[in-house]
Structure formats: C-alpha cells, structure tokens
Design a protein around this motif. Sequence first.
Motif, mmCIF file in Angstrom:
data_model
loop_
_atom_site.group_PDB
_atom_site.id
_atom_site.type_symbol
_atom_site.label_atom_id
_atom_site.label_comp_id
_atom_site.label_asym_id
_atom_site.label_seq_id
_atom_site.Cartn_x
_atom_site.Cartn_y
_atom_site.Cartn_z
ATOM 1 N N SER A 9 0.852 -1.186 0.000
ATOM 2 C CA SER A 9 0.000 0.000 0.000
ATOM 3 C C SER A 9 0.890 1.238 0.000
ATOM 4 O O SER A 9 2.098 1.136 -0.190
ATOM 5 C CB SER A 9 -0.897 0.001 1.242
ATOM 6 N N LEU A 15 -8.270 3.197 -0.762
ATOM 7 C CA LEU A 15 -8.574 1.799 -1.092
ATOM 8 C C LEU A 15 -7.757 0.854 -0.222
ATOM 9 O O LEU A 15 -8.239 -0.203 0.189
ATOM 10 C CB LEU A 15 -8.300 1.529 -2.572
ATOM 11 N N CYS A 16 -6.521 1.250 0.082
ATOM 12 C CA CYS A 16 -5.664 0.443 0.960
ATOM 13 C C CYS A 16 -6.257 0.390 2.368
ATOM 14 O O CYS A 16 -6.238 -0.657 3.023
ATOM 15 C CB CYS A 16 -4.253 1.012 0.986
ATOM 16 N N GLN A 18 -9.440 0.668 3.060
ATOM 17 C CA GLN A 18 -10.612 -0.211 2.962
ATOM 18 C C GLN A 18 -10.196 -1.672 2.992
ATOM 19 O O GLN A 18 -10.818 -2.488 3.681
ATOM 20 C CB GLN A 18 -11.390 0.073 1.676
ATOM 21 N N ALA A 19 -9.151 -2.001 2.257
ATOM 22 C CA ALA A 19 -8.663 -3.380 2.227
ATOM 23 C C ALA A 19 -8.202 -3.815 3.616
ATOM 24 O O ALA A 19 -8.512 -4.926 4.062
ATOM 25 C CB ALA A 19 -7.525 -3.520 1.221
ATOM 26 N N HIS A 50 -1.732 -1.018 -9.028
ATOM 27 C CA HIS A 50 -2.512 -2.169 -8.564
ATOM 28 C C HIS A 50 -2.833 -2.170 -7.076
ATOM 29 O O HIS A 50 -3.561 -3.048 -6.626
ATOM 30 C CB HIS A 50 -1.767 -3.464 -8.900
ATOM 31 N N ASN A 63 -5.082 -8.779 -6.074
ATOM 32 C CA ASN A 63 -5.103 -7.358 -6.409
ATOM 33 C C ASN A 63 -6.497 -6.785 -6.195
ATOM 34 O O ASN A 63 -7.495 -7.473 -6.363
ATOM 35 C CB ASN A 63 -4.706 -7.137 -7.872
ATOM 36 N N TRP A 64 -6.540 -5.507 -5.858
ATOM 37 C CA TRP A 64 -7.791 -4.771 -5.756
ATOM 38 C C TRP A 64 -8.359 -4.627 -7.158
ATOM 39 O O TRP A 64 -7.590 -4.480 -8.101
ATOM 40 C CB TRP A 64 -7.515 -3.404 -5.126
ATOM 41 N N PRO A 65 -9.650 -4.684 -7.360
ATOM 42 C CA PRO A 65 -10.701 -4.756 -6.348
ATOM 43 C C PRO A 65 -11.020 -6.200 -5.975
ATOM 44 O O PRO A 65 -10.942 -7.096 -6.803
ATOM 45 C CB PRO A 65 -11.897 -4.115 -7.047
ATOM 46 N N PHE A 66 -11.341 -6.395 -4.704
ATOM 47 C CA PHE A 66 -11.819 -7.690 -4.230
ATOM 48 C C PHE A 66 -12.911 -7.448 -3.216
ATOM 49 O O PHE A 66 -12.986 -6.389 -2.611
ATOM 50 C CB PHE A 66 -10.695 -8.556 -3.655
ATOM 51 N N ASP A 67 -13.763 -8.448 -3.066
ATOM 52 C CA ASP A 67 -14.860 -8.355 -2.113
ATOM 53 C C ASP A 67 -14.591 -9.297 -0.946
ATOM 54 O O ASP A 67 -13.577 -10.001 -0.917
ATOM 55 C CB ASP A 67 -16.205 -8.644 -2.779
#
Length: 76
Positions: A9, A15-16, A18-19, A50, A63-67
């Motif tokens: 990150s 986004l990081c 959130q992950a 990424h 890699n993002w995006p993931f749920d």
Amino acid sequence: MPNSIILYSTDGCHLCEQAEQMILTVRPDMTLKKIDIAYDDALYEQYRYHIPVLKNAASDELNWPFDTFTLKEFLS
C-alpha cells in the motif's frame, strides 16, 4: 490457515485503508504486515497501478478490487 499476510500500500490510499479494514473484519487474528511501496523503487514500479495488493505465505497475490467473499477464499 495462514496467520500473516502482506499488504502492499502507500500513505493516503483510501482503497488500501478499505482493504485493511476488510482483512481485520474477516480475520481479526491475522497478522498484517504493511509495506509502503513509495520507499522501494522496484515495488513502486510493480504495484503502483494495482495497490492495494495482498500477498500470502505461498506468494499468491490478490489485487484490488476484491470483495469479502474473494478475500475469505484467498485467506483460507
């Protein structure tokens, strides 16, 4: 089940963040090693488009995006 994971990150990456929250929600027992790609030229070149990227003990990457579902599969 692995107990640790690497999160590639950088500072200010929402986004990081959130992950990271997803990981801590799905696996609160997980040891999370955060690596800031901004301090390593090779990592920056590899991951700059990424992040966030997760890497497990088997060197598999997600890699993002993931749920949440994908994250649970990756962590199991």
